[in-house]
Design an enzyme around this catalytic site. Structure first.
Site, PDB file in Angstrom:
ATOM      1  N   GLY A 266      95.553  49.997  -1.088  1.00  0.00           N
ATOM      2  CA  GLY A 266      95.734  51.445  -1.205  1.00  0.00           C
ATOM      3  C   GLY A 266      96.127  51.893  -2.593  1.00  0.00           C
ATOM      4  N   ASP A 330     104.466  46.550  -5.619  1.00  0.00           N
ATOM      5  CA  ASP A 330     104.774  47.061  -4.279  1.00  0.00           C
ATOM      6  C   ASP A 330     105.106  45.834  -3.431  1.00  0.00           C
ATOM      7  OD1 ASP A 330     104.814  49.257  -2.318  1.00  0.00           O
ATOM      8  OD2 ASP A 330     103.184  48.141  -1.394  1.00  0.00           O
ATOM      9  N   CYS A 383     108.165  50.008   1.214  1.00  0.00           N
ATOM     10  CA  CYS A 383     108.066  50.923   2.361  1.00  0.00           C
ATOM     11  C   CYS A 383     109.293  50.727   3.265  1.00  0.00           C
ATOM     12  CB  CYS A 383     106.774  50.716   3.136  1.00  0.00           C
ATOM     13  SG  CYS A 383     106.490  49.035   3.722  1.00  0.00           S
TER      14      CYS A 383
END
Length: 430
Positions: A266, A330, A383
């Site tokens: 993403g 990430d 996240c």
């Protein structure tokens, strides 16, 4: 005719026996059975995922009416009982008698006819008393109440309430809020307004995003892969909080970028859209399975400036030292910001694993920052809403690497913000 309850049971057993993540088990079952009826698909998904989502609460209720506690039941019996109780407590369109009868049939079908009376008796008991179930008192036993009623392990409730005294209860409740799917429109291929009109013309509900101009929030569709424009690469599924992280990185045309933990791609593809055909991205991840997800998205969205490579982010690639304008880290995390989308994360996570993840993230940061050239940017994101993985890790990194300075950071809290829980920090190499 497909037996949706039997397929739902197979999903629960897959999660229970094989430790498969619920979203993966559900997707696998849907693909294997190729439901032609949208209503059946919706029933199956809600029954399987709802039963998992409310597991702690369901066990509490069932234990109240069963002499044999759920932990001591055979796995299949336990899952049948949970599935039956979920229908009785949460699915108003299913008559209680049907829920009981179908569960008895399942037990017999799978070779446990001798226990059919037990299953029937427990579920009939739940049905008769469902309006009089006593939960822990909210005022005097708040942690126990929140843990059971919102089916969240007690230690995790304590941690969330401790970390976020004002928002904690709201965060816990947010896992149960119905949410639309958020997609990022690939403006290299189509304008957001034009794609939104195409979706509306196909009967899909569309709303503008809350934070990103490229975001659309959609519902009333079957499978993502069947949404018009999917094969053409007009969009990809991505939460707005994640979009905001990439937008905050200040990407310019011509940038050289490494995404060190890139799957499913993403952020890699969001960055590529901003490069507008210029520059280059090296998109890395640890396993071949994850790499195939990145490659699928890269090919579908139509980018030719992305190189996909298998690599452990903890291991240094000397050729890339101080060569990159942007490094995206990430990192693997506890996922406490996306419990609403992956409802069994809360059951798998332990306090020990939280500490191990913090250490893993620091190992990755210790390597990844070395690729950032002077004047370049390190984008760190997770996240999760766990402060040790976010603020504390960034604080640790800056203390050990004074050549880097914080430019900006942002935390999204599910239930408070209109997106998933997420954290990012934009850190500059001076």
């Amino acid at each position: 005719m497909l037996n949706t309850r039997d397929i739902a049971l197979s999903i629960l057993m897959d999660v229970d026996n094989n430790k498969t993540f619920s979203n993966i088990a559900t997707t696998k079952a849907l693909r294997q059975n190729q439901f032609s009826d949208k209503v059946e698909r919706a029933f199956l998904t809600r029954l399987a995922e709802g039963t998992i989502e409310y597991q702690i609460r369901l066990d509490y209720v069932l234990d109240s009416f069963s002499k044999t506690k759920m932990k001591k039941c055979k796995p299949l019996i336990r899952n049948v009982l949970r599935m039956g109780a979920y229908q009785i407590l949460f699915m108003d369109t299913v008559p209680d008698s049907a829920a009981c009868n179908e569960c008895v049939k399942l037990v017999k079908k799978h070779g446990f006819a001798s226990l059919s009376g037990f299953v029937n008796g427990v579920l009939r008991n739940v049905s008769r008393n469902k309006n009089n179930i006593k939960y822990p008192d909210y005022e005097t036993e708040k942690i126990d109440y929140l843990s059971i009623y919102y089916s969240t392990p007690r230690w995790l409730v304590e941690k969330i309430i401790s970390d976020y005294p004002k928002e904690g209860e709201q965060i816990i409740k947010a896992s149960y809020i119905d949410r639309k799917t958020t997609i990022r429109v690939n403006e290299n291929k189509i304008l957001v307004e034009d794609f939104a009109k195409q979706l509306l013309d196909k009967g899909i509900n569309v709303a503008k995003g809350n934070y990103s101009k490229k975001a659309l929030c959609i519902d009333n569709y079957d499978f993502v892969r069947r949404i018009p424009g999917y094969r053409e690469g007009y969009f990809t599924v991505q939460d707005e909080s994640s979009m905001c992280a990439i937008e905050a990185a200040g990407i310019k045309e011509g940038y050289r970028i490494i995404d060190v933990c890139a799957a499913p791609g993403g952020k890699t593809t969001a960055a590529a859209e901003m490069l507008n055909g210029t520059g280059s991205i090296i998109s890395m991840d640890l396993s071949s399975d994850k790499l195939s997800l990145i490659e699928e998205n890269v090919n579908r969205l139509g980018f030719d400036n992305i190189t996909v490579a298998e690599h452990d982010a903890r291991e240094l690639i000397e050729d890339y030292i101080e060569q990159m304008d942007l490094v995206i880290a990430d990192v693997p995390c506890s996922g406490l910001g996306i419990i609403g989308r992956k409802n069994d994360i809360k059951y798998r996570l332990t306090e020990k694993q939280l500490k191990e993840l913090v250490e893993l993230q620091r190992q990755i940061l210790s390597t990844a920052h070395r690729y950032v050239k002077k004047g370049g940017t390190l984008l760190f994101s997770t996240c999760t809403i766990n402060k040790e993985e976010n603020y504390e890790n960034v604080k640790w990194f800056l203390a050990n690497h004074p050549e880097f300075k914080m430019e900006s950071q942002r935390l999204f809290l599910q239930g408070v913000d209109k997106c998933d829980g997420f954290y990012y920090a934009v850190i500059k190499h001076q």
